[in-house]
Design an enzyme around this catalytic site. Structure first.
Site, PDB file in Angstrom:
ATOM      1  N   LYS A  65      28.362  46.127 -32.738  1.00  9.54           N
ATOM      2  CA  LYS A  65      27.135  46.425 -32.004  1.00  9.54           C
ATOM      3  C   LYS A  65      27.320  47.485 -30.923  1.00  9.54           C
ATOM      4  O   LYS A  65      27.161  48.662 -31.179  1.00  9.54           O
ATOM      5  CB  LYS A  65      26.526  45.139 -31.440  1.00  9.54           C
ATOM      6  CG  LYS A  65      25.910  44.250 -32.528  1.00  9.54           C
ATOM      7  CD  LYS A  65      24.990  43.220 -31.949  1.00  9.54           C
ATOM      8  CE  LYS A  65      24.392  42.317 -33.027  1.00  9.54           C
ATOM      9  NZ  LYS A  65      23.448  43.007 -33.917  1.00  9.54           N
ATOM     10  N   TYR A  83      25.578  32.164 -36.006  1.00 11.92           N
ATOM     11  CA  TYR A  83      25.196  33.278 -36.879  1.00 11.92           C
ATOM     12  C   TYR A  83      26.331  34.292 -36.865  1.00 11.92           C
ATOM     13  O   TYR A  83      26.798  34.702 -35.795  1.00 11.92           O
ATOM     14  CB  TYR A  83      23.904  33.945 -36.409  1.00 11.92           C
ATOM     15  CG  TYR A  83      23.554  35.172 -37.237  1.00 11.92           C
ATOM     16  CD1 TYR A  83      22.920  35.036 -38.461  1.00 11.92           C
ATOM     17  CD2 TYR A  83      23.911  36.443 -36.797  1.00 11.92           C
ATOM     18  CE1 TYR A  83      22.630  36.147 -39.241  1.00 11.92           C
ATOM     19  CE2 TYR A  83      23.616  37.563 -37.568  1.00 11.92           C
ATOM     20  CZ  TYR A  83      22.990  37.406 -38.788  1.00 11.92           C
ATOM     21  OH  TYR A  83      22.712  38.506 -39.560  1.00 11.92           O
ATOM     22  N   ASP A 129      33.810  35.559 -32.442  1.00  8.21           N
ATOM     23  CA  ASP A 129      32.862  36.588 -32.868  1.00  8.21           C
ATOM     24  C   ASP A 129      32.163  37.130 -31.624  1.00  8.21           C
ATOM     25  O   ASP A 129      31.191  36.552 -31.139  1.00  8.21           O
ATOM     26  CB  ASP A 129      31.867  35.970 -33.851  1.00  8.21           C
ATOM     27  CG  ASP A 129      30.797  36.948 -34.300  1.00  8.21           C
ATOM     28  OD1 ASP A 129      30.703  38.046 -33.722  1.00  8.21           O
ATOM     29  OD2 ASP A 129      30.032  36.604 -35.223  1.00  8.21           O
ATOM     30  N   TYR A 154      14.381  41.818 -43.106  1.00  8.45           N
ATOM     31  CA  TYR A 154      13.688  40.524 -43.045  1.00  8.45           C
ATOM     32  C   TYR A 154      12.170  40.675 -43.163  1.00  8.45           C
ATOM     33  O   TYR A 154      11.410  40.091 -42.381  1.00  8.45           O
ATOM     34  CB  TYR A 154      14.067  39.782 -41.754  1.00  8.45           C
ATOM     35  CG  TYR A 154      15.547  39.568 -41.643  1.00  8.45           C
ATOM     36  CD1 TYR A 154      16.196  38.650 -42.468  1.00  8.45           C
ATOM     37  CD2 TYR A 154      16.310  40.302 -40.742  1.00  8.45           C
ATOM     38  CE1 TYR A 154      17.566  38.472 -42.399  1.00  8.45           C
ATOM     39  CE2 TYR A 154      17.687  40.120 -40.670  1.00  8.45           C
ATOM     40  CZ  TYR A 154      18.302  39.210 -41.505  1.00  8.45           C
ATOM     41  OH  TYR A 154      19.663  39.044 -41.432  1.00  8.45           O
TER      42      TYR A 154
END
Length: 422
Positions: free
Chosen positions: A271, A141, A242, A14
């Site tokens: 993660k 997200y 999620d 980003y």
């Protein structure tokens, strides 16, 4: 360290090649700290994007990966299996809520979502009722790959510029009731309306349970998730949770869906799975979903990553989960939550602060205006902490061993940055 080459040739997440953000040269990491090349010590409030839950350079995880590399670093998972993957999947079946019991190992969180969506599509194809639309929530997200982006908020997220190219799915209003608010039944109305109006086309519901992460760091009421599960059951719709950011203790429960006392049909994990050592993820589902998928035309699930079940990643993930289960992780996380509940409200008096919120080992400061990432990052580094904000959100997700004094250092650094810069 050749920072000039880094600036001229390496594209960081980003960032713009026209005006690259400053990158800080980390030479090593130990415990709760990152160490820059010049020796500067930074207290890490991010767990390296929420993954390094045990901190850095942990001897147990180091030993697991060192022992495995002497045996085999990688073998294809097609037609071959091995103990690291078997032992990891045993733990995942034991840890995740029933009736989840079929484990598909994959490469990253985004791919875990891709796998979950493909499972749902194949499920309905096998039943002779092809459906290709997903119902999800605004401010959600789910990752950077194309299918994952398509169920990420099309207007309020970092991926809105892909709108019109991605498949168009259905977005319900995100929950308004906060975790500690009194439940308002009207909060579920828009979701219920959109679900019932599109039943013929919806393959599954996908959402982040309790905590919406990179889409806004919003922490919502468990009853909302409970109602979603009830509606999915009533109408025969698959539910995908999620848990990539929230899994493995981050919210004070093993998995965030446990706050609502529910289990999904498909769960995405990533993660913290390997304790931040290697990229790895998993998609876990029920026997019913898996067997239905495999009863279809293809006769199998049509997905197979090259590095699926990688022995190094499997070994360190297995060690990370054992370490988690063998330590008082919940006591540690709830201790962090208690300290955040004492420290964060002190920032509410600042004119630039819109809201503060917390749950488990998650603390969030929301400002009225977007922060200047480069400027505030430099301020944090000078304060001896590593915090990476985005938009109007300054948040921390520290490793679970972080002390009260260390948490105070993080919150003091946020307070000082807001006073000095905003």
């Amino acid at each position: 360290m050749d920072l000039a080459f880094d600036r001229d040739h390496i594209w960081h997440p980003y960032t713009s090649t026209l005006n690259p953000l400053t990158c800080y040269p980390v030479s090593r990491a130990e415990g709760m700290y990152l160490y820059l090349e010049d020796g500067t010590q930074l207290l890490d409030g991010m767990s390296s994007w929420w993954a390094a839950i045990h901190g850095y350079n942990h001897p147990v995880l180091n030993q697991a990966i060192t022992e495995q590399v002497g045996k085999m670093s990688h073998v294809m998972f097609g037609g071959i299996t091995h103990d690291p993957a078997i032992n990891l999947c045993k733990k995942l079946v034991e840890m995740t809520p029933a009736p989840l019991e079929k484990v598909f190992l994959c490469d990253s969180g985004s791919i875990s979502v891709e796998v979950a969506l493909k499972m749902a599509l194949q499920y309905w194809h096998a039943k002779g009722k092809p459906k290709s639309t997903f119902l999800t929530l605004r401010h959600g997200y789910h990752g950077d790959s194309f299918a994952a982006m398509s169920v990420t908020d099309p207007d309020n997220s970092m991926h809105k510029l892909y709108k019109g190219f991605l498949p168009e799915h259905i977005f319900a209003d995100s929950p308004e009731c906060g975790f500690h608010d009194e439940w308002n039944e009207s909060d579920i109305t828009d979701f219920k309306t959109k679900l019932e109006a599109n039943l013929e086309n919806i393959a599954a519901v996908i959402l982040e349970p309790i905590v919406q992460g990179a889409g806004g760091m919003r922490i919502y009421h468990p009853t909302y998730l409970k109602r979603v599960r009830e509606l999915c059951d009533e109408h025969g719709v698959l539910l995908i949770c999620d848990e990539i950011a929230t899994g493995f203790g981050r919210t004070g429960k093993r998995f965030a869906c446990e706050h609502a006392g529910i289990s999904p049909d498909i769960m995405c994990l990533g993660k913290a799975l390997t304790g931040g050592y290697m990229t790895m993820a998993a998609t876990v589902t029920t026997k019913h979903v898996a067997d239905t998928v495999c009863s279809g035309e293809a006769g199998c699930f049509m997905h197979g990553p090259t590095f699926m079940g990688n022995p190094l990643a499997s070994a360190v993930a297995n060690a990370s989960l054992s370490l988690l289960l063998e330590t008082p992780w919940q006591e540690k996380v709830l201790g962090i939550e208690h300290h955040l509940s004492q420290l964060l409200p002190q920032l509410r008096h600042l004119d630039c602060v819109k809201d503060v919120r917390w749950l488990g080992a998650i603390g969030v400061v929301e400002t009225y205006d977007s922060v200047n990432v480069s400027t505030i990052q430099e301020h944090f580094v000078k304060s001896g902490v590593w915090i990476r904000p985005f938009g109007r959100l300054i948040y921390i997700m520290p490793p679970y061993d972080m002390t009260e004094a260390q948490l105070k250092q993080l919150i003091d650094a946020i307070n000082n940055a807001l006073v000095d810069l905003m």
